[in-house]
Design a protein around this motif. Structure first.
Motif, PDB file in Angstrom:
ATOM      1  N   ASN A  52       0.811  -1.212   0.000  1.00  0.00           N
ATOM      2  CA  ASN A  52       0.000   0.000   0.000  1.00  0.00           C
ATOM      3  C   ASN A  52       0.847   1.266   0.000  1.00  0.00           C
ATOM      4  N   THR A  75     -11.688   2.707  -6.351  1.00  0.00           N
ATOM      5  CA  THR A  75     -10.827   2.440  -5.197  1.00  0.00           C
ATOM      6  C   THR A  75     -10.981   1.007  -4.721  1.00  0.00           C
ATOM      7  N   ASN A  79      -7.976  -1.596  -4.290  1.00  0.00           N
ATOM      8  CA  ASN A  79      -7.728  -2.272  -3.017  1.00  0.00           C
ATOM      9  C   ASN A  79      -7.753  -3.790  -3.176  1.00  0.00           C
ATOM     10  N   SER A 113     -10.846  -2.343   4.544  1.00  0.00           N
ATOM     11  CA  SER A 113     -10.954  -0.882   4.564  1.00  0.00           C
ATOM     12  C   SER A 113     -11.763  -0.400   5.757  1.00  0.00           C
ATOM     13  N   SER A 116      -9.866  -1.325   9.104  1.00  0.00           N
ATOM     14  CA  SER A 116      -8.673  -0.500   9.232  1.00  0.00           C
ATOM     15  C   SER A 116      -9.048   0.934   9.601  1.00  0.00           C
ATOM     16  N   TRP A 117     -10.084   1.453   8.996  1.00  0.00           N
ATOM     17  CA  TRP A 117     -10.570   2.788   9.333  1.00  0.00           C
ATOM     18  C   TRP A 117     -10.984   2.852  10.802  1.00  0.00           C
TER      19      TRP A 117
END
Length: 127
Positions: A52, A75, A79, A113, A116-117
């Motif tokens: 990343n 996106t 990803n 995503s 992780s956010w």
């Protein structure tokens, strides 16, 4: 240094949740000890972080028109490709992490995503 540790922990948590929820994402098929599985997961998270950090910006730069055309939904495709690349690199480094195919990677990337956010919100860095 703290930022690196926080992002790595967020990646470890996100990958662990994706492995747990998505059947096509596997870690350690031989049934090794928990310690070895955790170490493998940390190493895969480091590889994922490097992918990343290095590859993703280049891919985003070259696919910028697709980001604009799809209003950012591309996106998810990027990803998913980064997750597939991580799976391939893990195989090259003899780490037992595997992602079955693109759609599995897309679902896994969506989960990664979101987790992780959330993990980055729960573990903020000092900067």
């Amino acid at each position: 240094m703290t930022n690196f540790v926080v992002k790595t922990l967020a990646n470890v948590a996100a990958l662990a949740v994706a492995i747990w929820l998505v059947a096509g994402i596997t870690l350690d098929e031989d049934g090794n000890s928990t310690g070895k599985r955790v170490l493998t997961l940390i190493l895969v998270a480091l590889v994922f972080g490097l992918v990343n950090l290095i590859v993703k910006p280049v891919v985003k730069l070259f696919s910028f028109p697709l980001f604009i055309l799809t209003l950012g939904l591309f996106t998810l495709v990027v990803n998913a490709l980064m997750l597939l690349l991580t799976s391939w690199l893990a195989e090259q480094f003899d780490l037992s992490f595997h992602v079955e195919g693109f759609w599995t990677a897309a679902i896994g990337a969506l989960i990664i995503s979101v987790v992780s956010w959330a993990a980055n919100l729960a573990l903020p860095d000092k900067n």
